[in-house]
Scaffold this active site. Structure first.
Site: not given
Ligand code: UT7
Length: 318
Positions: A119, A244, A274
């Site tokens: 990226c 980005h 993205n």
């Molecule tokens: O371009 C390359 C660089 N990449 C990035 O910059 C990505 C950076 N990371 C992110 O953008 C975020 O970490 C994500 C969008 C990938 C995930 O978001 P998050 O706010 O970090 O979610 P999380 O992994 O902390 O999960 C929070 C909760 C969890 O549930 P519990 O355990 O709190 O009950 C997950 O299971 O959200 C749940 N969850 C979802 N729920 C609905 C994780 N993904 C999803 C989803 N839909 N797609």
């Protein structure tokens, strides 16, 4: 040996973009995996992304964006002597896609190569173009950031499938007396190679989303500040900030950390998702089209992603 025969500076004189025809809403993604429009909008900021289909190969998209960038620059394919294709989603490693794109555009034997800094690729490529022009290795360079991420993302994995889309952006860079591309600030952390990875050709992308999120929101604001210092401009002079397009919450965290209240902010992630190395030229092109950015504005661009890699610089908008 004669050194220093290149131009004093380099600047972008034309930008072009390509977004695939198929627009995919969050509701459509939610039919495939356990997620919702509300979750994606709140946690990532995306409303829709574009998925490439028939007739929209990586090369097709790069050629389309490049054609628009050339038209905007007033130059023709015969004027370009170097093409740098930033991508991390080439369909195969041999040959690189750069020479094919150059051939399809009708260029006459330019230097042409692929560059993989994920990226951060567009910013790496822009810096390489500027350096080539200033050392005299090239006179006019076509820089492309293009990705077909849907080839490498598991549509059934909600940690990644909600984020990524396809697209291409391109910039024509030429020599000038008045520098329009500042020094790059770049770096990498290979110890974090597993944070975003495709292990081998039989597997798809895996990502430690939280780890990347933490890294981006804690380590990158100082890089952005250093870009301004090296370019000799104050953060307060920045008219346009295009990081980005990874996650709207990362973008907003960077804006807050940098105190960029008066700059126009690239938020193309909302409509485009993205697109890795394509995200910065896609966002900047759209901001110029919509009048959110103007020709001559000072823009700060900052790419970051798999590697981990990052790169940023200050530039003048075409
Ligand atoms: O371009 C390359 C660089 N990449 C990035 O910059 C990505 C950076 N990371 C992110 O953008 C975020 O970490 C994500 C969008 C990938 C995930 O978001 P998050 O706010 O970090 O979610 P999380 O992994 O902390 O999960 C929070 C909760 C969890 O549930 P519990 O355990 O709190 O009950 C997950 O299971 O959200 C749940 N969850 C979802 N729920 C609905 C994780 N993904 C999803 C989803 N839909 N797609």
């Amino acid at each position: 040996m004669k050194l220093g025969t290149g131009a004093k500076g380099a600047r972008i004189v034309g930008l072009g973009d390509y977004r695939p025809h198929r627009v995919v809403s969050n509701d459509e993604i939610a039919q495939m995996v356990d997620t919702s429009d509300e979750w994606i909008r709140t946690r990532v900021g995306i409303r829709q992304r574009h998925f490439a289909g028939e007739g929209e190969s990586l090369t097709d998209m790069a050629v389309a964006a490049s054609g628009k960038a050339l038209a905007a620059s007033g130059l023709g394919p015969e004027d370009i002597d170097l093409l740098i294709m930033a991508t991390c989603t080439a369909p195969s490693p041999i040959p690189g896609v750069g020479p094919t794109i150059a051939h399809r555009l009708g260029m006459k034997a330019p230097g042409a190569y692929d560059l993989n800094a994920a990226c951060a690729g567009f910013c790496y490529a822009l810096s390489s173009a500027s350096d080539a022009i200033r050392t005299g290795s090239a006179r006019r360079v076509l820089v492309i950031g293009a990705e077909r991420l849907t080839d490498w993302v598991n549509p059934l994995h909600r940690g990644t499938s909600i984020l990524f889309g396809d697209g291409a952006g391109a910039a024509v860079v030429v020599g000038t007396d008045d520098p329009g591309i500042g020094p790059v600030v770049w770096g990498s952390d290979g110890a974090k190679r597993e944070a975003i990875i495709v292990h081998d050709r039989s597997t798809l992308m895996e990502m430690d989303g939280q780890g990347v999120f933490r890294w981006a929101t804690t380590k990158l604001a100082p890089v952005a500040r250093e870009c301004c210092e090296r370019a000799g401009v104050d953060l307060a002079d920045i008219d346009v900030f295009v990081p980005h397009q990874a996650n709207l919450r990362i973008i907003d965290a960077l804006v807050r950390a940098l105190g960029l209240q008066h700059a126009a902010i690239g938020r193309d992630i909302i409509e485009t998702g993205n697109t890795s190395s394509a995200s910065i030229p896609l966002a900047l092109t759209r901001m110029l089209e919509r009048g959110e950015a103007k020709s001559g504005d000072l823009a700060l661009v900052l790419g970051f992603g798999a590697g981990l890699t990052y790169a940023g610089q200050v530039l003048r908008c075409p």
